[in-house]
Design a protein around this motif. Structure first.
Motif, mmCIF file in Angstrom:
data_model
loop_
_atom_site.group_PDB
_atom_site.id
_atom_site.type_symbol
_atom_site.label_atom_id
_atom_site.label_comp_id
_atom_site.label_asym_id
_atom_site.label_seq_id
_atom_site.Cartn_x
_atom_site.Cartn_y
_atom_site.Cartn_z
ATOM 1 N N GLN A 5 49.179 32.989 34.467
ATOM 2 C CA GLN A 5 47.719 33.047 34.521
ATOM 3 C C GLN A 5 47.238 34.462 34.840
ATOM 4 N N ILE A 6 47.966 35.161 35.697
ATOM 5 C CA ILE A 6 47.601 36.548 36.013
ATOM 6 C C ILE A 6 47.736 37.423 34.773
ATOM 7 N N ILE A 7 48.801 37.210 33.995
ATOM 8 C CA ILE A 7 49.011 37.991 32.766
ATOM 9 C C ILE A 7 47.858 37.774 31.788
ATOM 10 N N VAL A 8 47.466 36.517 31.575
ATOM 11 C CA VAL A 8 46.384 36.208 30.630
ATOM 12 C C VAL A 8 45.073 36.842 31.087
ATOM 13 N N PHE A 9 44.728 36.687 32.370
ATOM 14 C CA PHE A 9 43.472 37.250 32.869
ATOM 15 C C PHE A 9 43.483 38.777 32.803
ATOM 16 N N ALA A 10 44.620 39.394 33.142
ATOM 17 C CA ALA A 10 44.716 40.858 33.109
ATOM 18 C C ALA A 10 44.548 41.386 31.687
ATOM 19 N N ILE A 11 45.139 40.682 30.698
ATOM 20 C CA ILE A 11 45.000 41.102 29.300
ATOM 21 C C ILE A 11 43.540 41.025 28.862
ATOM 22 N N LEU A 12 42.880 39.909 29.184
ATOM 23 C CA LEU A 12 41.470 39.744 28.802
ATOM 24 C C LEU A 12 40.596 40.780 29.500
ATOM 25 N N PHE A 13 40.879 41.041 30.779
ATOM 26 C CA PHE A 13 40.105 42.026 31.543
ATOM 27 C C PHE A 13 40.318 43.420 30.971
ATOM 28 N N GLY A 14 41.564 43.734 30.586
ATOM 29 C CA GLY A 14 41.862 45.032 29.992
ATOM 30 C C GLY A 14 41.168 45.219 28.661
ATOM 31 N N ILE A 15 41.143 44.169 27.840
ATOM 32 C CA ILE A 15 40.441 44.235 26.544
ATOM 33 C C ILE A 15 38.951 44.480 26.763
ATOM 34 N N ALA A 16 38.371 43.793 27.757
ATOM 35 C CA ALA A 16 36.950 43.962 28.054
ATOM 36 C C ALA A 16 36.651 45.397 28.503
ATOM 37 N N ILE A 17 37.537 45.973 29.308
ATOM 38 C CA ILE A 17 37.362 47.372 29.741
ATOM 39 C C ILE A 17 37.378 48.303 28.536
ATOM 40 N N SER A 18 38.326 48.061 27.623
ATOM 41 C CA SER A 18 38.435 48.895 26.425
ATOM 42 C C SER A 18 37.182 48.821 25.568
ATOM 43 N N ALA A 19 36.519 47.651 25.578
ATOM 44 C CA ALA A 19 35.342 47.455 24.723
ATOM 45 C C ALA A 19 34.039 47.819 25.421
ATOM 46 N N ALA A 20 34.092 48.237 26.688
ATOM 47 C CA ALA A 20 32.871 48.441 27.478
ATOM 48 C C ALA A 20 32.347 49.869 27.442
#
Length: 440
Positions: A157-172
């Motif tokens: 679950q940490i891996i999935v959330f970290a990936i989604l959070f990282g993608i959001a940072i890249s798109a922000a």
């Protein structure tokens, strides 16, 4: 300034702590087995508390390290499609190595017959928790409360959330760039904390080994000597030969250099018997010593610690052959194929479940109609063998990490070939704050 002793390497100090711990444990078991104060104040006091603090310190770093490093790696990807390709390669290699491991184990078990002549008629009953279905595992990968996932240490679950959070940072945009810079600095601080912890490792390893070998007698090993030797040999063959061949064939990198640089991580894994607890050291080894980009290592190492269980798969293969032979039950070729497929898929299906090795073994035995009660017999030496299994597991994680990184051109070859790479990272200098450096 705190300067480090250069006379003996970290690996040497860890090995020294391990040897002294084993020797101390045997001395206490042989000469002070009836001395209550030794067990009360040393074994169950100093050794137990010291070892528990060492393990807790390692586990303390796992969640922040996995989350921060994976956010850094994901947010720095210029093309998000790279993540899908990276994930596909990694999972394919992990499943392949697991299938090879179980095949090798079944071959060794059939060839050397470790269970021939064994008497399991007195096997005590054993029951393993029911493993969740693959569908339940997939749904469970997505957290409903990321903070709770971190509190529970749910790696998937940490891996999935970290990936989604990282993608959001890249798109922000610019806001994401500011957040990414903070995570980059945090990652450096966490890696320095790992280096700091590594310097107390020899003491932690000593405590763990001293307590373990105070409680483990040689009689337990002698009673299952055939099983112990076949399983140990198979684990060593897979860890030293199979991974070396894979690394050479798929990346062209030197297995000798790879294994040399893995020494510290292997010692940590052996002493802790926990792939998750060893994640900080494995990550430090992969990025600072082997030259793997954090983009790759931050994804492959935590994922490998969760689903890549080659050592456990080998145990299942040898244990299946041992139990079948001990109960005089013949397995057909289709049974062997069923064991290979079940164990390979179960490595993902039971990811993150407590007691995963025994759950997977129970699933395999049920699949081919072998009595689950046989597990109770081999549990006597399982703790010692678990240490070797864990060392094999993290070696496999790092091997696949190097292969994937090389294929993605995300590896510093000069760093990999440099025998001194990572040495500065391990140095810890406690300097006063610049503004307070001079005190009258």
């Amino acid at each position: 300034m705190l300067t480090q002793n250069k006379k003996l390497s970290l690996t040497g100090r860890v090995i020294l702590g391990m040897v002294l711990g084993i020797f101390t444990g045997f001395i206490i078991r042989s000469l002070f087995s009836e001395t209550s104060w030794v067990h009360e104040y040393l074994v169950n006091g100093l050794f137990d508390v010291g070892g528990a603090i060492f393990i807790a310190s390692l586990k303390m770093l796992v969640v922040p390290l996995v989350f921060i490093s994976l956010v850094c790696g994901t947010s720095s990807l210029s093309d998000i499609s790279t993540l899908g390709r990276l994930g596909g390669k990694t999972i394919l290699f992990y499943l392949t190595t697991t299938a090879v491991a179980i095949t090798l184990a079944l071959t060794m078990g059939s060839l050397f017959q470790p269970g021939a002549g064994a008497d399991l008629s007195a096997a005590t009953s054993f029951s393993a928790s029911e493993a969740p279905s693959l569908g339940e595992v997939i749904v469970g990968m997505f957290p409903t409360n990321p903070i709770n996932s971190m509190a529970q240490g749910n790696t998937l679950q940490i891996i999935v959330f970290a990936i989604l959070f990282g993608i959001a940072i890249s798109a922000a945009g610019s806001a994401g760039e500011r957040i990414a810079a903070i995570f980059t600095d945090l990652n450096e601080v966490i890696m320095k904390l790992v280096a700091l912890l590594m310097h107390i490792a020899p003491f932690g390893v000593f405590f763990l080994m001293a307590k373990l070998f105070t409680n483990i007698g040689l009689d337990a090993i002698f009673n299952l000597l055939g099983y112990f030797l076949v399983l140990s040999a198979t684990l060593l063959i897979h860890g030293l030969v199979v991974y070396s061949l894979m690394l050479k064939v798929f990346s062209g990198l030197s297995p000798k250099i790879f294994l040399k640089k893995m020494e510290d991580a292997i010692m940590f894994a052996f002493s802790t018997a926990s792939s998750n607890a060893t994640i900080p050291v494995t990550m430090e080894t992969a990025t600072k010593r082997l030259g793997v980009s954090n983009q790759i290592a931050s994804f492959t190492i935590p994922l490998g610690a969760t689903i890549n269980m080659d050592g456990t798969a080998i145990m299942q293969g040898v244990a299946t052959a041992f139990i079948a032979q001990a109960f005089n039950i013949d397995l057909t070729m289709s049974d062997y194929m069923a064991v290979i497929v079940t164990a390979t898929l179960a490595s993902i299906g039971t990811a993150g479940v407590p007691g995963v090795g025994l759950i997977m073994l129970a699933m395999v035995l049920n699949q081919v109609g072998l009595p689950v009660e046989g597990i109770a017999i081999i549990m006597g030496v399982d703790r010692l063998l678990d240490m070797i299994r864990t060392a094999v597991n993290i070696t496999g994680d790092s091997c696949v990490t190097c292969i994937v990184a090389k294929s993605e051109n995300a590896m510093d070859i000069a760093c990999f070939n440099d025998p001194q790479a990572g040495a500065k990272v391990e140095e810890v200098h406690l300097n006063p704050h610049p503004k307070a450096s001079h005190i009258d």
